[in-house]
Scaffold this motif. Sequence first.
Motif, PDB file in Angstrom:
ATOM      1  N   SER A  68      -1.158   1.907  -8.625  1.00  0.00           N
ATOM      2  CA  SER A  68      -0.880   1.515 -10.007  1.00  0.00           C
ATOM      3  C   SER A  68       0.415   0.722 -10.113  1.00  0.00           C
ATOM      4  O   SER A  68       0.708   0.139 -11.160  1.00  0.00           O
ATOM      5  N   VAL A  69       1.187   0.703  -9.031  1.00  0.00           N
ATOM      6  CA  VAL A  69       2.446  -0.043  -8.989  1.00  0.00           C
ATOM      7  C   VAL A  69       2.232  -1.330  -8.199  1.00  0.00           C
ATOM      8  O   VAL A  69       1.681  -1.307  -7.095  1.00  0.00           O
ATOM      9  N   GLU A  70       2.671  -2.443  -8.740  1.00  0.00           N
ATOM     10  CA  GLU A  70       2.563  -3.713  -8.032  1.00  0.00           C
ATOM     11  C   GLU A  70       3.665  -3.798  -6.971  1.00  0.00           C
ATOM     12  O   GLU A  70       4.839  -3.525  -7.270  1.00  0.00           O
ATOM     13  N   PRO A  71       3.315  -4.173  -5.738  1.00  0.00           N
ATOM     14  CA  PRO A  71       4.335  -4.218  -4.671  1.00  0.00           C
ATOM     15  C   PRO A  71       5.494  -5.144  -4.989  1.00  0.00           C
ATOM     16  O   PRO A  71       6.629  -4.887  -4.581  1.00  0.00           O
ATOM     17  N   GLY A  72       5.260  -6.210  -5.720  1.00  0.00           N
ATOM     18  CA  GLY A  72       6.343  -7.132  -6.053  1.00  0.00           C
ATOM     19  C   GLY A  72       7.240  -6.652  -7.169  1.00  0.00           C
ATOM     20  O   GLY A  72       8.329  -7.183  -7.377  1.00  0.00           O
ATOM     21  N   GLN A  73       6.784  -5.615  -7.891  1.00  0.00           N
ATOM     22  CA  GLN A  73       7.591  -5.050  -8.962  1.00  0.00           C
ATOM     23  C   GLN A  73       8.472  -3.909  -8.468  1.00  0.00           C
ATOM     24  O   GLN A  73       9.626  -3.785  -8.865  1.00  0.00           O
ATOM     25  N   ASP A  74       7.917  -3.070  -7.612  1.00  0.00           N
ATOM     26  CA  ASP A  74       8.664  -1.919  -7.088  1.00  0.00           C
ATOM     27  C   ASP A  74       8.010  -1.511  -5.775  1.00  0.00           C
ATOM     28  O   ASP A  74       7.122  -0.657  -5.749  1.00  0.00           O
ATOM     29  N   PHE A  75       8.438  -2.122  -4.684  1.00  0.00           N
ATOM     30  CA  PHE A  75       7.768  -1.895  -3.409  1.00  0.00           C
ATOM     31  C   PHE A  75       7.963  -0.462  -2.913  1.00  0.00           C
ATOM     32  O   PHE A  75       7.078   0.122  -2.292  1.00  0.00           O
ATOM     33  N   TYR A  76       9.113   0.111  -3.197  1.00  0.00           N
ATOM     34  CA  TYR A  76       9.393   1.487  -2.774  1.00  0.00           C
ATOM     35  C   TYR A  76       8.394   2.451  -3.395  1.00  0.00           C
ATOM     36  O   TYR A  76       7.836   3.315  -2.699  1.00  0.00           O
ATOM     37  N   ARG A  77       8.132   2.307  -4.709  1.00  0.00           N
ATOM     38  CA  ARG A  77       7.203   3.216  -5.368  1.00  0.00           C
ATOM     39  C   ARG A  77       5.758   2.827  -5.126  1.00  0.00           C
ATOM     40  O   ARG A  77       4.868   3.681  -5.194  1.00  0.00           O
ATOM     41  N   PHE A  78       5.495   1.576  -4.833  1.00  0.00           N
ATOM     42  CA  PHE A  78       4.155   1.205  -4.375  1.00  0.00           C
ATOM     43  C   PHE A  78       3.828   1.945  -3.081  1.00  0.00           C
ATOM     44  O   PHE A  78       2.763   2.553  -2.944  1.00  0.00           O
ATOM     45  N   ALA A  79       4.753   1.934  -2.131  1.00  0.00           N
ATOM     46  CA  ALA A  79       4.500   2.546  -0.820  1.00  0.00           C
ATOM     47  C   ALA A  79       4.546   4.063  -0.865  1.00  0.00           C
ATOM     48  O   ALA A  79       3.870   4.735  -0.080  1.00  0.00           O
ATOM     49  N   ASN A  80       5.324   4.629  -1.772  1.00  0.00           N
ATOM     50  CA  ASN A  80       5.615   6.070  -1.736  1.00  0.00           C
ATOM     51  C   ASN A  80       5.292   6.825  -3.015  1.00  0.00           C
ATOM     52  O   ASN A  80       5.518   8.042  -3.083  1.00  0.00           O
ATOM     53  N   GLY A  81       4.779   6.147  -4.019  1.00  0.00           N
ATOM     54  CA  GLY A  81       4.671   6.748  -5.343  1.00  0.00           C
ATOM     55  C   GLY A  81       3.907   8.047  -5.400  1.00  0.00           C
ATOM     56  O   GLY A  81       4.328   9.004  -6.070  1.00  0.00           O
ATOM     57  N   THR A  82       2.777   8.133  -4.710  1.00  0.00           N
ATOM     58  CA  THR A  82       1.981   9.363  -4.757  1.00  0.00           C
ATOM     59  C   THR A  82       2.753  10.519  -4.141  1.00  0.00           C
ATOM     60  O   THR A  82       2.737  11.646  -4.661  1.00  0.00           O
ATOM     61  N   TRP A  83       3.427  10.271  -3.037  1.00  0.00           N
ATOM     62  CA  TRP A  83       4.232  11.315  -2.399  1.00  0.00           C
ATOM     63  C   TRP A  83       5.386  11.735  -3.297  1.00  0.00           C
ATOM     64  O   TRP A  83       5.677  12.919  -3.453  1.00  0.00           O
ATOM     65  N   LEU A  84       6.061  10.775  -3.911  1.00  0.00           N
ATOM     66  CA  LEU A  84       7.216  11.075  -4.741  1.00  0.00           C
ATOM     67  C   LEU A  84       6.841  11.951  -5.936  1.00  0.00           C
ATOM     68  O   LEU A  84       7.662  12.740  -6.423  1.00  0.00           O
TER      69      LEU A  84
END
Length: 682
Positions: free
Chosen positions: A40-56
């Motif tokens: 649900s997060v665009e990599p160009g908007q927030d790459f950290y939460r794109f890669a890790n959002g579900t875990w976070l």
Amino acid sequence: MGGNLLLRLQLLTLVVWMAIANFAQQPTSQVARSQDIDHSVEPGQDFYRFANGTWLKTAAPPAGQGSLDFRAMLNERNTQRVRDLIREAATQRSANGAIAQKVGDYYSSFMDQAGIESKGLAPLADSLSQISSIGDKSSLSAYLGTTLGGEIDGLTANSDHIFEIWINQGFDDASHNLPHIWQGGLGLPGRDDYLDASPKKSELRSQYRAHIARVLKFAGVEDAETAAAAVLSLEIGIARAFAPDSDAADTFKQNNPWKRADFDSKAPGLDWNAYFRSAGLSAQENFIVWQPSDIIGVSALVRSASVEVWKNYLRLHLFDHYATILPKEVAAEHFAFDNAVLSAGAGKSDREADAIAATNGALGQAVGQLYTQRYFSKEAKATAQAMVCDLLAAYRGRIPNVTWMSPETKQKALAKLAALQVIVGYPDEWIDYSSLEIARGDAFGNMRRAESFHHSRDLSRLRQPVNPIDWPINPQQAGAVIMFSPNAEFFTAGILQPPYFDPDGDAASNYGSAGAAMAHEISHSFDELGNIYDAQGRLGDWWTADDRAKYHAAASKLVAQFDAYCPFADLCVNGKQVLTENIADLTGLEVAHDAYILSLNNKPDTIIDSLNVEQRFFVAFAQRWRKFQSETALRHQIQTDTHSPGEFRSDTVRNVDAWYDAFKITLTDKLYLKLIDRVRIW
């Protein structure tokens, strides 16, 4: 002066990589964990939460801890593995002389508190008798010489010898090992604890004096309170001789070659003949003295202070040195002071943890053999070595194109790269413990023999050529060590573990995670940490003034980039404070990407869980840095740490052109940087 000997040396940096993973939820077949991506997060908007959002969204630190990250998880898993291996060795009762027998019997003896209690203080009798027999400066010097030795992890937590020794090549001579001697002998952690007049430090000294008195009572010293005050006064004198921290941070000030005769002429007071004879160094002609002020000052104290005060000082440190394997009242006093006073009540007494640490300290590579036999195969080592070869090849390709280096500097960098030894996993030749006797039921004797074994082994290196692949860290530890002198780096089996590194997993993820970490550490051999050591590990700045100016100019853009990261309205990242590590992050990422492209050798792209190889590489890099932490922990990191918070370390991808191509990043994306604003250093 507590902690690992190597941590205090300017010649190396001990690093435990801070990548992040949730072991309980992750498969071991790959490293980039697609199930943790938040689509649900665009990599160009927030790459950290794109890669890790579900875990976070689901991660939570253990009770009482402000953060949760890969380092803590990996350390916990490795601790359990090592504990299980040592317990198993203790119960299986292997044949006498076997590695497992020595490991198991050392641990069992340490755990045998009833046996330790039954012996009372008898194990100290010989040493106490030797101290009591000291009658003059010559016999005092001889006894002090017997205490010279480098600290061994797990054997003792503090440097309680007046001088310490480390055998390594010279700062100016890469062909010969020399004894490096530096300051020691304090019971409190550092110089300021003795000299700072603040109420807090004054109270600490009062508590230490009370501790000294209680220990001296164990030793049978009459009027222990008066004796304790005199011992504390002696240690204050030793602290005054210590070099200030600013000098300790300057490697060039540590390079003080002394001949044997210099000790007599420059540092009168000690009977140096008696001292070096007892230390096993009577035939040694050349030394490196790291802090001459300490050698001079302590030697003068041997001449001026009462022999009786010195004897009580030696009794104190004898008891503190061996406290964990002495009767419970001694061990309890040692722990009470160390924990309640020095550690502010941070820990609880854990006999088994102490036993594991002691066994690792005495028999580190023996435990390492047990660990690697089970958890790091020859095939895993070969896979890691292949990645190292690709990383070094990528550096060879990049150095000629570095714009801030002069042609002459580039040649020196290439020469240093060619000489660099990068060792992974575990030693090709293990320490031979066959001559070290370990007997079940003899905790004190085991520790004494282990200390003697390691001291003799260290001194034997004075008669051997410099070996850049002598392991300075145990393979079961989760970490890496940079040895600037000699020119070598070590990456342990303990850190090369799934899901951070998986020899049977996805190569793109391995290179994006472990590969970028390795390349990060390698870069330190060529940056402002390593540029004062040449290809052979000798001191000598090989950058020109023009190189340095251009380097800082290029780095200023990275400072500004990180200054703009403000997780709180009132607190931003300090770009200058974290600059060295940020440059290493960027270098590591770029070099690892080059290395991965080399490793493909034109193989076709593969899709795993809808991610292509480029995407998996960058996702693995961002997942490496994920960290759940409280606001208090994050604020503390920003204010004190030389490493940026993980979220912003993952945003290093903004400077790499290949990331833009991999995720189709456009100028409308929040993380987009114009080409001119992307930082290029390596």
